[in-house]
Write a protein that holds these residues in place. Structure first.
Motif, PDB file in Angstrom:
ATOM      1  N   SER A  29      -5.047  -1.710  -0.099  1.00  0.00           N
ATOM      2  CA  SER A  29      -4.091  -1.010   0.773  1.00  0.00           C
ATOM      3  C   SER A  29      -3.078  -0.211  -0.052  1.00  0.00           C
ATOM      4  N   THR A  30      -2.722  -0.669  -1.245  1.00  0.00           N
ATOM      5  CA  THR A  30      -1.809   0.067  -2.116  1.00  0.00           C
ATOM      6  C   THR A  30      -2.488   1.348  -2.599  1.00  0.00           C
ATOM      7  N   TRP A  31      -3.764   1.251  -3.013  1.00  0.00           N
ATOM      8  CA  TRP A  31      -4.491   2.444  -3.441  1.00  0.00           C
ATOM      9  C   TRP A  31      -4.630   3.455  -2.296  1.00  0.00           C
ATOM     10  N   MET A  32      -4.866   2.958  -1.103  1.00  0.00           N
ATOM     11  CA  MET A  32      -4.967   3.841   0.053  1.00  0.00           C
ATOM     12  C   MET A  32      -3.641   4.545   0.331  1.00  0.00           C
ATOM     13  N   MET A  33      -2.535   3.824   0.175  1.00  0.00           N
ATOM     14  CA  MET A  33      -1.213   4.422   0.394  1.00  0.00           C
ATOM     15  C   MET A  33      -0.932   5.487  -0.666  1.00  0.00           C
ATOM     16  N   VAL A  34      -1.278   5.227  -1.915  1.00  0.00           N
ATOM     17  CA  VAL A  34      -1.091   6.209  -2.987  1.00  0.00           C
ATOM     18  C   VAL A  34      -1.939   7.451  -2.699  1.00  0.00           C
TER      19      VAL A  34
END
Length: 115
Positions: free
Chosen positions: A6-11
Motif C-alpha cells: 500500500s505504501t508503494w501504491m501511494m508513492v
C-alpha cells in the motif's frame, strides 16, 4: 526495512498525480495571449479605427469596403488582428448597434460622425 504494498501504491499515485499536473499545466490559460482580439480593449480599439475610417470617408461605404479600408488604415495592427475578417466586422457592428440603439446601419454611424 520492509515497505508494504500500500505504501508503494501511494508513492506511485502521488508521483503519477504530480507528473499529470506538470504535463497539463501548460495547457491551462494563465495569461492573455499577445494576439488575443476578443477582449473589451480590442473591441474599443476596432471601434475607434472604424470611427476614424468612417469620419475620413466622403460617402458611406458598405461593410466590405469598410473592412478593406480598416485593414489599410495606418493605425490598424495587422500582427494582433490577423483574424479580423468580414464576419468579425459584422459582429463588431452588431455589438456597436446594441450599445447605441439609435444606430441601425453603417450610414447612421457615418452620419453621426459627420455632425
Amino acid at each position: 526495512m520492509d515497505i508494504s504494498l500500500s505504501t508503494w501504491m501511494m508513492v506511485a499515485f502521488v508521483t503519477g498525480t504530480v507528473l499529470s499536473i506538470w504535463k497539463v499545466y501548460p495547457f491551462m490559460k494563465n495569461h492573455t495571449l499577445e494576439d488575443d482580439d476578443r477582449g473589451e480593449d480590442s473591441h474599443e480599439y476596432l471601434v475607434d479605427i472604424m470611427h476614424k475610417v468612417l469620419a475620413d470617408a466622403q460617402e458611406t461605404p458598405d461593410a466590405k469596403e469598410l473592412h478593406e479600408k480598416m485593414l489599410q488604415h495606418k493605425e490598424f495592427d495587422k500582427e494582433k488582428y490577423w483574424r479580423f475578417n468580414l464576419n468579425k466586422l459584422n459582429q463588431l457592428l452588431f455589438k456597436h448597434y446594441a450599445k447605441h440603439p439609435h444606430l441601425n446601419f453603417i450610414e447612421d454611424i457615418h452620419t453621426e460622425l459627420k455632425k
